[in-house]
Design an enzyme around this catalytic site. Structure first.
Site, short mmCIF file in Angstrom:
data_model
loop_
_atom_site.label_atom_id
_atom_site.label_comp_id
_atom_site.label_asym_id
_atom_site.label_seq_id
_atom_site.Cartn_x
_atom_site.Cartn_y
_atom_site.Cartn_z
N HIS A 33 0.84 -1.20 0.00
CA HIS A 33 0.00 0.00 0.00
C HIS A 33 0.87 1.25 0.00
CE1 HIS A 33 -3.59 -2.39 0.92
NE2 HIS A 33 -2.89 -3.01 1.85
N HIS A 82 -26.94 16.94 -0.84
CA HIS A 82 -28.13 17.77 -0.65
C HIS A 82 -28.62 17.51 0.77
CE1 HIS A 82 -32.09 19.57 -1.76
NE2 HIS A 82 -32.54 18.68 -0.89
#
Lengths: 299, 380
Positions: free
Chosen positions: B133, B294
């Site tokens: 990683h 939203h």
């Protein structure tokens, strides 16, 4: 609809004088298989049922209630039932339901959570439940139907959940009730397993009815609706909305009749039922009291 | 000319790392050399006089304590990210993903520093993990955002320092090369960092903006393979599911779009809380895919939809767009009590795929803003 204690099903009294004679006839009829009780010769095994004996009980009325412009808990009704109800001990199972599907009389269920074994059928809508009742009635020569909310409460006994918030809400602040409802349902949802478990896994109530308030909610015949109450509690208006039916279970849930999978999200902020299923009641035929007496006599 | 050089070197680095992804760790040293050459053209920093501050990160949606504005001199802010590969449940059906995580959460934790601070990150890849990683900070300059300097095998750790020169909220994510990059990102390996202006947030006219609470919402798209019957499959390890997941990824159609790692992770008992009159800053990141936050029943009072604080915020927004691979920030003061849903306003993604969070907001109802003039009554 009256928001007072109601006396359901006034008892017939005329059959008493002829009881002894009729019971003899009934005994003969039942023993010889002339009447379908218990469904002699039926093509399917008769579902195991529980006969809930008459008693007085309390149940909140169905639908939404508004008093003095403010949403309030549904009023509690005290109901004296003087006739028994015969209700399925277990919810309708997947294998039972599959036979109706195989006969082409029911649409396939669409369970959201797959589970193996003898679990209740889930992923069924109100119409599926009605189709199954029609099919089962034809198979048994009996009349099977969905219970009403009141009948469900009658059979649920101590497993009935009082869904009232029981809080005094500020009439000037609708949000108090929204938040209280949200938090109560969230707690209920978090408390228990959502997976359908084998029938009987959630135990029986004191009457012997199994799996009430488990991971499967049950359709009732009762329509949703809105009742406006006056300040004195009297009914001002009532509008019934039968496109939406009431489900009973861990909490009471109104649901559109065609929904097989209750979901939440977006602006619908409530906690939906985990799984939708049902159980049926058997309509008691006119000779039921005689047959019961006959059964008692024959042990 | 400098930009030209940067472009060239970035391209060269991309090629190098893609190659490294195929061949293995040894080749990953190539970009390190290239980047070092570039770094030495600037003055070597003398950090010995700077304060070092060690920060304990907290799991999203919460954020570690921080100053919203500071008069202190730039610091070296030290963070540690522990990489954890683990199985995570991502919906109420019990669907699992072999997740790759920074600090065990999807998304990884939000780091907060101030512009001009140095971020000093220790990235640990414990031996219990299976995969290589690294970390690419969109807020950092050079070496693929640090990706070229941080590739660690299981059992290794690495320390990276970069200067936070741009104010804003930025994505960070794992980018170990080639097809590994999107696979690690959609397996959960992403998060965000917030670089605050030293004098704090401004409304675009020079007036300061403050928040009472900050919430970090990382939106995650998952691509879970299904079996022949349509049921989601589970795998023993990330590698076992790699081929299948790649096939679903290529459809560009996620099976799940969720906040904080799982459907329902920010609803019910995990709903976020605020009070009427309080201002919240909502940092929203999406490392892979466009989104459109939203707040149902509310607004974005001040929104940095591209997430970069030197741009004036937009005001009074209904929905804002956050491009895939970036983070945005929205400031909102709650004016009415109630239960608010914060959604990705592709409502199919909100309701069917999981991109919904809730706020419960207590306080006094303002009749002036809204009132039910007539409750539902039979039609006259």
């Amino acid at each position: 609809m009256k928001v007072i204690a109601s006396r359901a099903n006034p008892s017939p009294s005329l059959w008493l004088p002829g009881l002894l004679l009729c019971s003899l006839l009934a005994l003969i009829a039942v023993q010889s298989g002339l009447v379908p009780f218990p469904a002699a010769g039926a093509t399917i095994e008769r579902p195991e049922t529980i006969i809930v004996p008459p008693r007085s009980f309390s149940s909140r009325l169905a639908g939404e209630f508004v008093r003095d412009r403010v949403p309030v808990d549904a009023p509690m009704a005290t109901i004296e039932r003087d006739r028994p109800i015969e209700i399925m001990k277990f919810q309708v199972g997947v294998f039972d339901y599959a036979r109706c599907v195989a006969d082409g009389a029911c649409e396939a269920a669409a369970p959201r959570r797959k589970a193996d074994g003898d679990v209740p059928v889930t992923g069924v809508n109100f119409n599926d439940a009605k189709d199954y009742a029609r099919w089962l009635s034809a198979q048994t020569g009996e009349t099977w139907r969905l219970p009403t909310v009141e009948e469900w409460a009658f059979a649920a006994g101590s497993r009935l959940v009082d869904h009232a918030l029981g809080i005094e809400t500020d009439s000037a602040n609708p949000a108090e009730r929204w938040i209280a409802t949200y938090e109560r349902e969230a707690a209920l949802g978090a408390a228990a397993s959502a997976k359908p478990e084998p029938r009987g896994a959630f135990g029986e109530n004191e009457l012997g009815v199994a799996d009430l308030g488990g991971s499967v909610w049950e359709w009732t015949a009762t329509c949703d609706g809105r009742t406006t109450l006056g300040i004195d509690g009297g009914v001002l208006t009532h509008i019934e909305s039968c496109g939406v039916r009431i489900l009973e279970g861990r909490h009471r849930a109104p649901m559109s009749a065609f929904i097989r999978d209750g979901r939440s999200g977006g602006c619908s902020v409530g906690t939906p039922p985990d799984n939708l299923g049902f159980r049926l009641v058997r309509e008691r035929p006119w000779y039921a009291p005689l047959a019961e007496l006959a059964r008692r006599i024959t042990g | 000319m400098e930009n030209e050089n940067k472009k060239l070197s970035r391209r060269a680095l991309l090629a190098g790392v893609a190659f490294a992804g195929v061949v293995g760790t040894v080749i990953a040293a190539t970009p390190v050399v290239a980047e070092e050459a570039e770094v030495t053209t600037g003055p070597a920093p003398d950090l010995s006089q700077l304060t070092h501050e060690k920060i304990e990160l907290v799991a999203p949606p919460y954020v570690h304590a921080h100053e919203q504005a500071t008069t202190a001199a730039p610091k070296v802010v030290e963070f540690t990210l522990m990489i954890e590969e683990k199985e995570m449940v991502i919906d109420d059906l019990g669907t699992t993903v072999q997740a790759m995580t920074y600090n065990g959460s999807v998304p990884g934790p939000l780091m907060v520093v101030h512009e001009g601070d140095y971020v000093e990150l220790t990235l640990v890849n414990p031996a219990s993990n299976m995969l290589q990683h690294n970390i690419d900070f969109h807020s950092a300059t050079g070496a693929l955002g640090g990706g070229g300097l941080t590739l660690v095998n299981p059992g290794e750790q690495v320390k990276l320092r970069f200067k936070a020169t741009r104010a804003g909220v930025f994505v960070y994510h794992c980018a170990p090369g080639g097809p590994m990059i999107p696979w690690h990102v959609v397996s959960g390996m992403n998060g965000a960092i917030m670089v605050l202006p030293r004098d704090g947030l401004k409304d675009g006219k020079g007036n300061p903006l403050k928040y009472d609470h900050i919430f970090y919402i990382g939106e995650q798209d998952y691509y879970i393979p299904r079996d022949r019957e349509g049921n989601f499959k589970s795998y023993e390890s990330a590698g076992d599911g790699y081929e299948d997941m790649l096939a679903v990824m290529k459809t560009l159609t996620p099976t799940h779009v969720v906040f904080n790692g799982a459907a329902g992770a920010l609803t019910g008992e995990h709903a976020m809380k605020a009070k009427v009159g309080e201002t919240v800053l909502i940092v929203h990141s999406q490392a892979n895919r466009d989104t459109r936050p939203h707040l149902i029943g509310g607004h974005g009072d001040y929104v940095w939809d591209t997430g970069k604080f030197r741009n004036p915020p937009q005001v009074d927004l209904e929905t804002w767009f956050i491009a895939g691979g970036s983070a945005g920030a929205a400031l909102y003061k709650f004016l009415e009590p109630g239960v608010y849903a914060y959604v990705n306003h592709n409502l199919i993604e909100a309701v069917e795929l999981g991109a919904t969070a809730h706020f419960t907001v207590e306080g006094t109802w303002d009749d002036d803003l809204m009132t039910q003039v007539q409750p539902p009554t039979p039609i006259e």
